[in-house]
Design a protein around this motif. Structure first.
Motif, mmCIF file in Angstrom:
data_model
loop_
_atom_site.group_PDB
_atom_site.id
_atom_site.type_symbol
_atom_site.label_atom_id
_atom_site.label_comp_id
_atom_site.label_asym_id
_atom_site.label_seq_id
_atom_site.Cartn_x
_atom_site.Cartn_y
_atom_site.Cartn_z
ATOM 1 N N THR A 59 0.870 -1.175 0.000
ATOM 2 C CA THR A 59 0.000 0.000 0.000
ATOM 3 C C THR A 59 0.906 1.224 0.000
ATOM 4 O O THR A 59 1.629 1.477 0.967
ATOM 5 C CB THR A 59 -0.936 0.008 1.224
ATOM 6 N N TYR A 60 0.876 1.947 -1.098
ATOM 7 C CA TYR A 60 1.799 3.065 -1.308
ATOM 8 C C TYR A 60 1.395 4.293 -0.515
ATOM 9 O O TYR A 60 0.215 4.531 -0.270
ATOM 10 C CB TYR A 60 1.900 3.379 -2.804
ATOM 11 N N GLY A 66 4.945 3.892 -12.519
ATOM 12 C CA GLY A 66 4.994 2.452 -12.721
ATOM 13 C C GLY A 66 6.285 2.015 -13.398
ATOM 14 O O GLY A 66 6.855 0.967 -13.059
ATOM 15 N N PHE A 99 2.409 -2.847 -13.335
ATOM 16 C CA PHE A 99 2.530 -1.750 -12.369
ATOM 17 C C PHE A 99 2.198 -0.399 -12.990
ATOM 18 O O PHE A 99 3.042 0.225 -13.624
ATOM 19 C CB PHE A 99 3.948 -1.684 -11.787
ATOM 20 N N VAL A 102 1.308 4.930 -9.376
ATOM 21 C CA VAL A 102 0.558 4.842 -8.126
ATOM 22 C C VAL A 102 0.590 6.174 -7.390
ATOM 23 O O VAL A 102 1.503 6.983 -7.583
ATOM 24 C CB VAL A 102 1.110 3.724 -7.199
ATOM 25 N N ASP A 106 -2.847 3.748 -2.975
ATOM 26 C CA ASP A 106 -2.997 2.719 -4.007
ATOM 27 C C ASP A 106 -2.380 1.422 -3.510
ATOM 28 O O ASP A 106 -1.381 1.436 -2.784
ATOM 29 C CB ASP A 106 -2.301 3.130 -5.312
ATOM 30 N N ARG A 107 -2.998 0.312 -3.923
ATOM 31 C CA ARG A 107 -2.559 -1.015 -3.501
ATOM 32 C C ARG A 107 -2.121 -1.837 -4.697
ATOM 33 O O ARG A 107 -2.868 -1.983 -5.659
ATOM 34 C CB ARG A 107 -3.740 -1.745 -2.850
ATOM 35 N N LEU A 108 -0.907 -2.370 -4.635
ATOM 36 C CA LEU A 108 -0.452 -3.364 -5.604
ATOM 37 C C LEU A 108 -0.324 -4.677 -4.854
ATOM 38 O O LEU A 108 0.208 -4.706 -3.739
ATOM 39 C CB LEU A 108 0.899 -2.988 -6.213
ATOM 40 N N THR A 121 -2.365 -7.338 -9.176
ATOM 41 C CA THR A 121 -3.548 -6.484 -9.185
ATOM 42 C C THR A 121 -3.170 -5.086 -8.711
ATOM 43 O O THR A 121 -2.209 -4.902 -7.956
ATOM 44 C CB THR A 121 -4.672 -7.038 -8.279
ATOM 45 N N HIS A 122 -3.939 -4.128 -9.174
ATOM 46 C CA HIS A 122 -3.831 -2.730 -8.738
ATOM 47 C C HIS A 122 -5.198 -2.341 -8.205
ATOM 48 O O HIS A 122 -6.182 -2.375 -8.950
ATOM 49 C CB HIS A 122 -3.421 -1.841 -9.926
ATOM 50 N N ASN A 123 -5.269 -2.041 -6.924
ATOM 51 C CA ASN A 123 -6.534 -1.707 -6.264
ATOM 52 C C ASN A 123 -7.618 -2.743 -6.563
ATOM 53 O O ASN A 123 -8.774 -2.413 -6.794
ATOM 54 C CB ASN A 123 -6.993 -0.303 -6.658
ATOM 55 N N THR A 127 -4.012 -6.750 -13.393
ATOM 56 C CA THR A 127 -3.233 -5.978 -14.366
ATOM 57 C C THR A 127 -2.345 -6.874 -15.229
ATOM 58 O O THR A 127 -2.037 -6.520 -16.358
ATOM 59 C CB THR A 127 -2.342 -4.926 -13.668
#
Length: 161
Positions: A59-60, A66, A99, A102, A106-108, A121-123, A127
């Motif tokens: 979680t950024y 990216g 990626f 972000v 934002d969550r990766l 996944t992104h949020n 992806t």
């Protein structure tokens, strides 16, 4: 931590029995970059992380490109093991897809099924995906391998501290 409320929705079918093994923060020059959580199943062995299914959630806390995340990942993967320039090119292309840029909160999430497939996944939205055990070992090794450039974060994620 409320495991149920914090449980990533994308793991509900992929790893429904997962629990947080550890959590930690990556800092760069004292600034928080992201909080990381490692989701594992009972019986997870840190020294054999590549043979178990798990998810690594980041979680950024700041804005990042990216492209920079992908390029830095390749550099960090080189600390874990060697690979060809052809592999580097394939993996960089994969991570550029996986990626996006972000911003804060934002969550990766990277999910490894323990048998060959990695999904990103992104949020919560898929992806990228790939079947490549060597990529998985080196990529997740950035955080989980003994050669990690962030040993304190590794210790926290693996619940060793």
């Amino acid at each position: 931590m409320n495991i149920t409320a914090d449980f990533p929705p994308e793991l509900k079918t992929a790893l429904p029995a997962a629990r947080v093994l550890g959590t930690g923060v990556l800092r760069f020059f004292g600034l928080r970059v992201y909080e990381a959580r490692l989701w594992t199943l009972p019986g997870f062995l840190p020294e054999r992380y590549e043979s178990h299914p798990f998810a690594l959630e980041l979680t950024y806390e700041r804005k990042l490109q990216g492209k920079d995340i992908a390029e830095r990942s390749i550099a960090e993967m080189r600390r874990i093991g060697s690979f060809t320039e052809a592999q580097a090119g394939q993996w960089l292309a994969l991570m550029l897809e996986a990626f996006p840029d972000v911003t804060s909160r934002d969550r990766l999430l990277g999910f490894w099924d323990g048998q060959g497939e990695v999904r990103f996944t992104h949020n919560g939205k898929l992806t990228a995906r790939v079947r490549d055990a060597e990529f998985a070992r080196l990529f997740f090794g950035i955080w989980l391998a003994p050669q990690s450039a962030a040993p304190a974060l590794r210790t926290a994620l693996l619940g060793l501290g």
